[in-house]
Design a protein around this motif. Structure first.
Motif, PDB file in Angstrom:
ATOM      1  N   SER A  78      53.681  62.679  -3.968  1.00  0.00           N
ATOM      2  CA  SER A  78      53.535  63.795  -3.042  1.00  0.00           C
ATOM      3  C   SER A  78      54.407  64.958  -3.486  1.00  0.00           C
ATOM      4  N   GLY A  79      54.284  66.051  -2.768  1.00  0.00           N
ATOM      5  CA  GLY A  79      55.104  67.219  -3.038  1.00  0.00           C
ATOM      6  C   GLY A  79      54.723  68.372  -2.147  1.00  0.00           C
ATOM      7  N   LYS A  80      55.280  69.540  -2.479  1.00  0.00           N
ATOM      8  CA  LYS A  80      54.997  70.766  -1.747  1.00  0.00           C
ATOM      9  C   LYS A  80      54.596  71.858  -2.731  1.00  0.00           C
ATOM     10  N   PHE A  81      53.748  72.760  -2.264  1.00  0.00           N
ATOM     11  CA  PHE A  81      53.401  73.937  -3.050  1.00  0.00           C
ATOM     12  C   PHE A  81      54.472  74.994  -2.803  1.00  0.00           C
ATOM     13  N   ILE A  90      50.290  78.326 -10.138  1.00  0.00           N
ATOM     14  CA  ILE A  90      50.632  77.473  -8.999  1.00  0.00           C
ATOM     15  C   ILE A  90      51.885  76.697  -9.377  1.00  0.00           C
ATOM     16  N   VAL A  91      52.843  76.672  -8.471  1.00  0.00           N
ATOM     17  CA  VAL A  91      54.078  75.918  -8.687  1.00  0.00           C
ATOM     18  C   VAL A  91      54.209  74.939  -7.534  1.00  0.00           C
ATOM     19  N   GLN A  92      54.473  73.692  -7.879  1.00  0.00           N
ATOM     20  CA  GLN A  92      54.590  72.660  -6.855  1.00  0.00           C
ATOM     21  C   GLN A  92      55.678  71.669  -7.225  1.00  0.00           C
ATOM     22  N   THR A  93      56.226  71.018  -6.214  1.00  0.00           N
ATOM     23  CA  THR A  93      57.138  69.917  -6.480  1.00  0.00           C
ATOM     24  C   THR A  93      56.309  68.648  -6.649  1.00  0.00           C
ATOM     25  N   GLU A 107      62.750  64.234  -7.607  1.00  0.00           N
ATOM     26  CA  GLU A 107      61.743  65.292  -7.486  1.00  0.00           C
ATOM     27  C   GLU A 107      61.798  66.218  -8.691  1.00  0.00           C
ATOM     28  N   THR A 108      60.634  66.586  -9.209  1.00  0.00           N
ATOM     29  CA  THR A 108      60.513  67.525 -10.311  1.00  0.00           C
ATOM     30  C   THR A 108      59.633  68.691  -9.848  1.00  0.00           C
ATOM     31  N   THR A 109      59.514  69.695 -10.700  1.00  0.00           N
ATOM     32  CA  THR A 109      58.708  70.872 -10.388  1.00  0.00           C
ATOM     33  C   THR A 109      57.700  71.107 -11.503  1.00  0.00           C
ATOM     34  N   CYS A 126      54.487  73.733 -17.290  1.00  0.00           N
ATOM     35  CA  CYS A 126      55.929  73.656 -17.445  1.00  0.00           C
ATOM     36  C   CYS A 126      56.422  72.719 -16.356  1.00  0.00           C
ATOM     37  N   HIS A 127      56.856  71.529 -16.749  1.00  0.00           N
ATOM     38  CA  HIS A 127      57.259  70.486 -15.799  1.00  0.00           C
ATOM     39  C   HIS A 127      58.759  70.291 -15.972  1.00  0.00           C
ATOM     40  N   GLY A 128      59.527  70.779 -15.026  1.00  0.00           N
ATOM     41  CA  GLY A 128      60.978  70.753 -15.138  1.00  0.00           C
ATOM     42  C   GLY A 128      61.633  69.805 -14.163  1.00  0.00           C
TER      43      GLY A 128
END
Length: 161
Positions: A78-81, A90-93, A107-109, A126-128
């Protein structure tokens, strides 16, 4: 006609970068990434598949999915936008809601960056957030290359139909 090169991915100590050229518009790519369409292409019978995708596609909205492994395990994610600038970004956790072997519940972004190109879209991921988790970063780089290959095939097949 777009000549598709193989997806590329690499990792350093904190970030995974991946990219692919896709035979679809940025809007179609976004739909494939953040709508129920993920259930149609993200996975394979010998690895895992996505089920139960649900998302509130707005900044601050949440998303969730169930990852069903080849051996039948059900693993929630799961995550959040954080940012939605369709069709460009689009950037999401992202968080595994179970004890992932190399990342735990850390948690990553993930940032999806989309650029129109002749006959398609260049998608850069880009997965940080992997600082302190080098094995997870390397594993996710391999995973993103595989996932982008599935997405290329899905979008290419959709065009051929």
């Amino acid at each position: 006609m777009l000549h598709l090169s193989s997806p590329q991915a690499m990792a350093n100590a904190d970030t995974v970068m991946a990219s692919a050229e896709l035979p679809a518009s940025p809007d179609e790519v976004i739909a494939a990434l953040v709508t129920k369409e993920v259930e149609r292409w993200w996975g394979s019978p010998e690895t895992y598949c996505m089920t139960g995708w649900a998302a509130d596609l707005r900044a601050g909205g949440s998303w969730r999915v169930m990852v069903r492994t080849a051996d039948g395990r059900r693993l929630p994610a799961s995550g959040k936008f954080l940012e939605i600038e369709t069709p460009r970004r689009i950037v999401q956790t992202r968080r595994y809601d179970w004890g992932h072997p190399t990342l735990g519940r850390h948690e990553t972004t993930v940032a999806y960056l989309l650029e129109p190109i002749d006959d398609g879209t260049r998608l850069i991921i880009c997965h940080g957030g992997f600082a302190g988790f080098p094995d997870a970063a390397a594993e996710h780089a391999e995973g993103w290359a595989r996932v982008l290959g599935w997405l290329q095939a899905h979008l290419g097949c959709r065009l051929a139909a």
